[in-house]
Design an enzyme around this catalytic site. Sequence first.
Site, short mmCIF file in Angstrom:
data_model
loop_
_atom_site.label_atom_id
_atom_site.label_comp_id
_atom_site.label_asym_id
_atom_site.label_seq_id
_atom_site.Cartn_x
_atom_site.Cartn_y
_atom_site.Cartn_z
N HIS A 1 1.27 -1.08 0.02
CA HIS A 1 -0.23 0.64 0.05
C HIS A 1 1.05 1.03 0.11
O HIS A 1 0.33 2.51 -0.11
CB HIS A 1 -0.88 -0.31 1.26
CG HIS A 1 -1.85 -1.05 1.20
ND1 HIS A 1 -1.63 -2.07 2.14
CD2 HIS A 1 -3.21 -1.31 0.44
CE1 HIS A 1 -2.48 -2.89 2.16
NE2 HIS A 1 -3.74 -2.38 1.03
N GLU B 1 -3.33 3.16 1.96
CA GLU B 1 -2.81 3.31 0.16
C GLU B 1 -3.24 5.15 0.06
O GLU B 1 -2.15 6.30 -0.20
CB GLU B 1 -3.58 3.24 -0.45
CG GLU B 1 -2.42 3.18 -1.91
CD GLU B 1 -4.03 2.68 -3.34
OE1 GLU B 1 -3.71 3.70 -4.56
OE2 GLU B 1 -3.97 1.63 -3.16
N ASN C 1 -9.96 -4.31 -3.26
CA ASN C 1 -10.24 -4.98 -4.53
C ASN C 1 -11.54 -5.99 -3.99
O ASN C 1 -12.06 -6.44 -5.25
CB ASN C 1 -8.97 -5.46 -5.12
CG ASN C 1 -8.42 -6.71 -4.82
OD1 ASN C 1 -8.78 -7.12 -5.23
ND2 ASN C 1 -7.81 -6.42 -3.60
#
Length: 298
Positions: free
Chosen positions: A75, A131, A233
């Site tokens: 990240h 992130e 994700n």
Amino acid sequence: MIKIVIDDTAGYCFGVRNAIKQSEAILEEDEYLYSLGHIVHNETEVNRLKTQGLKVIDHEQLKTLKNSNVLIRAHGEPPSTYETAYKNNIVLIDATCPIVKHLQKNISERTALNEETNSQVVIYGKKDHPEVIGLVGHAEGNALVIATSEDIKNINPGKDVHLYAQTTMNPENFAKLAEEIRAYLTEYDPVNSKQVFEHNTICRQVSNRVEGLKRFASTHDLLLFVSGRQSSNGKFLFSVCKEVNPNSYHIENKDDINKNWFENIKSVGISGATSTPTRQLSEVADFLKDFLLMNETL
């Protein structure tokens, strides 16, 4: 007998695979290794690595650490983390995903030009995601994070917008948000509206899986999607499955499987997030085969 098929396009993305490999290589030589935050949003994998000596720490613990090795996960991290490490004689094993690294550099360079170009950095993402925290840090704190259409009102309509995206976001939503920002700026000043510059920084390994995943999910009576509950994700790719196959279930591991799901089912597809190793998909498939053998009346 119910047919069980593993999605051959599933598995770790490069960034996560690299971070896992680096940690495993070090743990083969050393008793333990510190990881700044969970190395991957997958509790099963984190627990496996903990048994090998991985010790997860947070940023407050990092500040008190001295003369140690610390892994930076895929990240990425803000510049302040590197500064802390330098002060405390900490060796950083930097496993930041190359795509994230490139994005950090772009945002840093763009931020340096904000004042002279009368522009602003806007990041489409989740404010509390590691992130995004890192990206905001590389913007020296001068970046606006937006997640929904509602957040657009926080954009300064008197400045051009450089729109970036957290690498694991939905590309369709990114494009839609860019158009909504353009409409917002035009409404504010129809004659001299400011511009929106799109920097589509969504990872292609995530976005390119969408069409294939739709086909895979739609060809099975039931879809098991394996990923950590906190994986961005994972949430996105599962929503893709659910959209084309309502009979899709998000599970973390074999323990989440419910026998009632398999009545009148002829085929089961198993897929996962980019933070899910193929090993974990195989474990689910093997468990399911044994489970179905014991319940042949289904």
